[in-house]
Design an enzyme around this catalytic site. Structure first.
Site, PDB file in Angstrom:
ATOM      1  N   LYS A 493     -16.860   3.157   4.153  1.00 53.75           N
ATOM      2  CA  LYS A 493     -16.017   2.158   4.813  1.00 53.75           C
ATOM      3  C   LYS A 493     -15.145   2.837   5.862  1.00 53.75           C
ATOM      4  CE  LYS A 493     -12.543   2.562   1.158  1.00 53.75           C
ATOM      5  NZ  LYS A 493     -11.699   1.853   0.194  1.00 53.75           N
ATOM      6  N   ARG A 590      -4.545  -4.904  -7.791  1.00 52.33           N
ATOM      7  CA  ARG A 590      -4.865  -5.180  -6.389  1.00 52.33           C
ATOM      8  C   ARG A 590      -5.867  -6.330  -6.343  1.00 52.33           C
ATOM      9  NH1 ARG A 590      -7.202  -0.210  -2.911  1.00 52.33           N
ATOM     10  NH2 ARG A 590      -9.049  -0.682  -4.178  1.00 52.33           N
ATOM     11  N   HIS A 619     -11.029  -0.054 -10.577  1.00 50.42           N
ATOM     12  CA  HIS A 619     -10.375   1.000  -9.800  1.00 50.42           C
ATOM     13  C   HIS A 619      -9.303   1.673 -10.652  1.00 50.42           C
ATOM     14  CE1 HIS A 619     -12.079  -0.659  -6.011  1.00 50.42           C
ATOM     15  NE2 HIS A 619     -11.904   0.577  -5.597  1.00 50.42           N
ATOM     16  N   ARG A 676     -18.192   6.647  -7.702  1.00 56.06           N
ATOM     17  CA  ARG A 676     -17.953   6.310  -6.297  1.00 56.06           C
ATOM     18  C   ARG A 676     -17.283   7.514  -5.611  1.00 56.06           C
ATOM     19  NH1 ARG A 676     -15.885   2.018  -9.124  1.00 56.06           N
ATOM     20  NH2 ARG A 676     -13.746   2.529  -8.488  1.00 56.06           N
ATOM     21  N   TYR A 718       8.877  15.406  26.778  1.00 64.37           N
ATOM     22  CA  TYR A 718       9.807  14.266  26.761  1.00 64.37           C
ATOM     23  C   TYR A 718      11.027  14.564  25.898  1.00 64.37           C
ATOM     24  CZ  TYR A 718       6.284  11.239  28.921  1.00 64.37           C
ATOM     25  OH  TYR A 718       5.377  10.666  29.773  1.00 64.37           O
ATOM     26  N   CYS A 766       2.791  13.918  23.151  1.00 60.04           N
ATOM     27  CA  CYS A 766       2.705  12.829  24.119  1.00 60.04           C
ATOM     28  C   CYS A 766       1.510  11.932  23.797  1.00 60.04           C
ATOM     29  CB  CYS A 766       2.574  13.404  25.529  1.00 60.04           C
ATOM     30  SG  CYS A 766       3.793  14.655  25.950  1.00 60.04           S
ATOM     31  N   MET A 767       1.338  10.868  24.600  1.00 61.26           N
ATOM     32  CA  MET A 767       0.239   9.941  24.337  1.00 61.26           C
ATOM     33  C   MET A 767      -1.122  10.617  24.456  1.00 61.26           C
ATOM     34  SD  MET A 767      -0.745   6.323  26.165  1.00 61.26           S
ATOM     35  CE  MET A 767       0.696   5.453  25.569  1.00 61.26           C
ATOM     36  N   ASP A 768      -1.295  11.478  25.472  1.00 62.99           N
ATOM     37  CA  ASP A 768      -2.605  12.046  25.749  1.00 62.99           C
ATOM     38  C   ASP A 768      -2.644  13.566  25.675  1.00 62.99           C
ATOM     39  OD1 ASP A 768      -3.577   9.401  26.571  1.00 62.99           O
ATOM     40  OD2 ASP A 768      -2.222   9.708  28.276  1.00 62.99           O
TER      41      ASP A 768
END
Length: 823
Positions: A493, A590, A619, A676, A718, A766-768
């Site tokens: 998953k 759950r 579970h 599992r 930053y 930073c973002m990138d």
């Protein structure tokens, strides 16, 4: 292999031989019926696999013309009747017979054999040494990392009379394994790469492991080793004659002193021998491990009498060699399998097998292949290639080299031949590549990396590398915890925990998984559309779309009574049975049905026979912590009572499964019919009890975009929160929080591995991109930076910012390329 008379071989064994046909001469020995080329001359050896017994495929081999078999004594007598007029050796251990055949073939070889062992670097030293020596010798080498009990035998069987030299590697993981490998390899020249921590748990101490590995060198004439490896050096000095030992070191006192110094964009290696002769070699490699491996290669090549100039020419061809099959994204929706560093028939077959595991739904399967260097009878080689094209359903073959052009008639009409790599590059547009799966495999001199560069998609330079060998290692580790016959469901998953559901799913199908599990129906449909045939459990199917479930053979989880009622009311028009898995809530709180729901569940199942209970599961809420042991045992006790009541009252016999990765380690006695496996597959043992026995299967890496020298007190990034404590260098890395590199790693909360050193993140992520302090490391633009892998580990990174490895793995962004490698 040399020609062997099977009846003669069988008569020398203690096993029962059933004679049949007089056609007893064999030239090939196979353990996989899919790889039978010339049945009449082939011996089929049935070994026990992870999912199937080899004898189950004996009839397939028989249908392909095989009439010589080694089968286990336990195979059914009904099988023998189907193999009419065949020569059959019924053996207690077909593996031992395989090894005996390999030994016979090795002893018939008149050339020299090099045997390599050690903890790390065996395969890379073997491959590099082969490339250097191939300029002077027609040689054979172990395919990829074929160094196990089976792999060494198959490697030795590949030696042919036309070879002048063979290079075989041997790997062990426990005591008493090397003796059999030594009897097969019988090397004249040995190389001991190094000693490390791998498999320490199986040996009394490191010296015991060294002694076991050195059994390989029992009768060698020369033995190459690094004198700086103190434990290895001391043992060899006490156990091997000085005339045998050939040592190298950075320091005086060894047979060869090899010092290294930076040189332009690489390294200069100075070498002095005992006779005071000096040599200078150049390489593009700078990292410590590669330089150690290269010094083994240089020392071994000199020991075999190779001229320094030829060695240098070979070293130049090692530039940018990648030892692994790598699956990459290409232009126009293509996928590329990059194996452009080397070429031989055994390696080609392995690469085609890897290609076969991938799925292309709309495009072609294309092989781009250079001529195979120094492989004896070129016509026989071309015929074998042509056979492989058909065996692996190649839609388009592209041969590069004059030999292919001159032998066009041997290949299918769907073939294109080019005289050289330049001609292919010029004619690339005529191939109309789109959504194709392309295997690129060439001898180093053809420089096929230029083809890869042209076809590779322009993309972010940050890569999540998924090592399929590590996945297999971890899968087998968990399998060994279970009783024979216990099935393994693997959780794929959430894009297989960020690793790629289709690619990993196909590989799991290949190595012996019994079930897959996804979260939602569309994930299951995606797997079916990408070639997965294993049973698939859908954990949260939502509304039951019976047509989709039936069309794609998906098995939904039913986790509450209302779902079961709705399903029962709507399934009347459904053609056939619907397999479902019932979830019990024994304490997770759950999803799942409770004990109070059981009576109605039983009643519904008794009145609606179209609902087939394929599985019952629960579970565990705290299987990964000893503090929750009593609670976990109470959950397991409840599950036992509830599932027994359901089975006794309905007569169903479903697969019962409770244990996750953590549970397999702590409570293997409660495995029931199936377990599992989730995060453990990727090398993360959440109990932290057996972490050292797993291998990290995912490595997140990027490159250095820029390096700046900054003064003491200069601020970085930053908010100016990063500050230089001294004058030094800062590297900007091509990864940021948009790629899934968490912003909480800012300001030294994470370290990255650059040039073998862990260096801190400086300032805010930073973002990138992000920055790292690389003062004193001589880092250059383009150098690799590892964000997590073996070091730093994803477990340590998660602990540092108060999260779990699951979050970090599943958070890796879609613009990060996934690459799949097979060592």
């Amino acid at each position: 292999m040399q020609q062997i008379n099977f009846s003669q071989f069988a008569s020398n064994q203690s096993s029962l031989f059933i004679p049949g046909t007089p056609d007893e001469s064999i030239l090939f020995a196979v353990i996989d019926s899919r790889k039978i080329h010339s049945g009449k001359e082939t011996l089929f050896i049935a070994l026990q696999g992870s999912r199937h017994a080899g004898w189950e495929f004996a009839t397939d081999a028989y249908a392909k013309g095989v009439r010589n078999f080694i089968l286990p004594k336990i195979c059914p007598s009904s099988l023998l009747k189907k193999l009419a007029n065949a020569n059959i050796l019924l053996s207690i251990s077909p593996l031992k017979e395989l090894q005996q055949l390999a030994q016979i073939n090795r002893e018939a070889f008149r050339g020299a054999v090099i045997g390599i062992t050690g903890s790390n670097g065996k395969t890379i030293v073997k491959e590099w040494l082969a490339q250097v020596l191939s300029a002077q010798f027609n040689l054979w080498k172990s395919p990829k990392s074929y160094n196990s009990q089976i792999g060494v035998a198959l490697s030795a069987l590949g030696i042919n009379p036309q070879h002048q030299l063979a290079i075989l590697e041997a790997g062990i993981s426990a005591p008493d394994e090397m003796k059999a490998l030594q009897e097969i390899i019988q090397p004249q020249l040995g190389i001991f790469t190094n000693i490390g921590s791998a498999h320490d748990e199986n040996f009394k101490d490191t010296t015991s492991k060294i002694i076991e590995k050195c059994l390989l060198f029992k009768d060698v004439k020369f033995l190459v080793y690094n004198k700086d490896q103190e434990l290895v050096s001391n043992y060899l000095a006490s156990s091997f004659d000085p005339s045998v030992r050939i040592s190298w070191s950075d320091k005086p006192g060894a047979d060869y002193v090899l010092s290294v110094k930076p040189h332009r964009n690489g390294t200069k290696i100075y070498m002095m021998g005992k006779d005071l002769r000096t040599f200078t070699f150049y390489t593009s490699f700078r990292d410590k491990a590669s330089l150690e491996n290269l010094r083994h290669v240089i020392t071994a090549a000199l020991s075999l009498g190779m001229e320094p100039l030829m060695i240098q020419q070979g070293l130049e061809l090692l530039h940018a060699v990648d030892m692994r099959l790598t699956l990459k994204s290409g232009l126009n929706g293509c996928k590329l399998i990059d194996d452009s560093y080397n070429n031989d028939l055994a390696g080609l077959e392995l690469a085609l097998e890897f290609m076969h595991q991938q799925v292309t739904t709309s495009g072609r399967k294309i092989l781009i292949l250079s001529e195979i260097q120094q492989d004896g009878d070129i016509t026989a080689t071309f015929k074998k290639i042509a056979w492989l094209l058909g065996q692996y359903d190649i839609d388009l073959f592209i041969g590069v080299g004059k030999g292919f052009e001159e032998s066009k008639a041997l290949f299918p009409c769907e073939s294109r031949c080019f005289e050289d790599t330049d001609s292919l590059l010029k004619g690339m547009e005529t191939l109309s590549l789109s959504n194709d799966l392309i295997l690129i495999k060439g001898a180093r001199v053809y420089k096929f990396e230029r083809i890869v560069q042209k076809l590779e998609a322009l993309a972010h330079e940050t890569i999540l590398e998924i090592n399929l060998n590590a996945l297999r290692h971890n899968f087998m580790h968990y399998r060994q915890k279970l009783k024979v016959g216990t099935k393994i469901m693997v959780m794929v998953k959430a894009f297989a925990y960020g690793g790629g559901a289709a690619e990993i799913g196909n590989y799991l199908q290949e190595i012996g998984a019994d079930y897959l599990s996804v979260a939602y129906t569309d994930e299951g449909i995606f797997l079916r559309n990408n070639g997965i045939s294993l049973p698939i459990m859908v954990m949260n199917p939502g509304s039951f779309h019976l047509d989709l479930l039936q069309t794609h053979a998906l098995e939904p989880v039913v986790y509450n009574l209302q779902q079961l009622r709705t399903l029962s009311a709507s399934i009347d028009d459904y053609s056939g049975e619907l397999p479902v898995h019932l979830e019990f809530d024994t304490g997770m709180r759950r999803l799942g049905m409770t004990e109070e729901d059981l009576d109605e569940v039983i009643e519904i199942l008794l009145h609606n026979k179209k609902i087939k209970v394929a599985g019952i599961f629960t579970h565990l809420a705290g299987a990964d912590e000893a503090i929750h042991k009593d609670y976990t045992l109470s959950q397991l006790a409840s599950f036992e009572i509830w599932s027994k009541k359901l089975m006794d009252n309905t007569g169903c016999r479903p697969l019962r499964h409770c244990l996750n990765s953590a549970g397999i380690i702590r409570y293997p006695e409660y495995a029931h019919d199936m377990v599992r496996l989730g995060i453990g597959l990727y090398g993360i043992e959440v109990n932290k009890m057996e972490q050292n026995k797993l291998e990290p299967a995912m490595v997140l890496k990027t490159v250095v975009s820029q390096v700046k020298t900054l003064a003491k007190g200069a601020t970085v990034g930053y908010g100016r929160v990063g500050k230089m404590k001294t004058e030094g260098e800062v590297a900007t890395l091509a990864i940021g929080y948009a790629d899934g590199y968490d912003r909480r790693f800012s300001n030294g909360n994470a370290k990255v591995l650059i040039k073998g050193k862990l260096v801190p993140i400086l300032g805010n992520v930073c973002m990138d991109m992000c920055m790292a302090d690389v003062t004193g490391l001589n880092v250059c633009v383009g150098d690799e930076a590892i964000l997590f892998g073996e070091q730093p580990s994803i477990i340590d990174l998660a602990d540092k910012i108060g999260t779990i490895p699951y979050e970090l793995l599943t958070g890796i962004g879609p613009r990060v390329k996934r690459q799949y490698v097979l060592d």
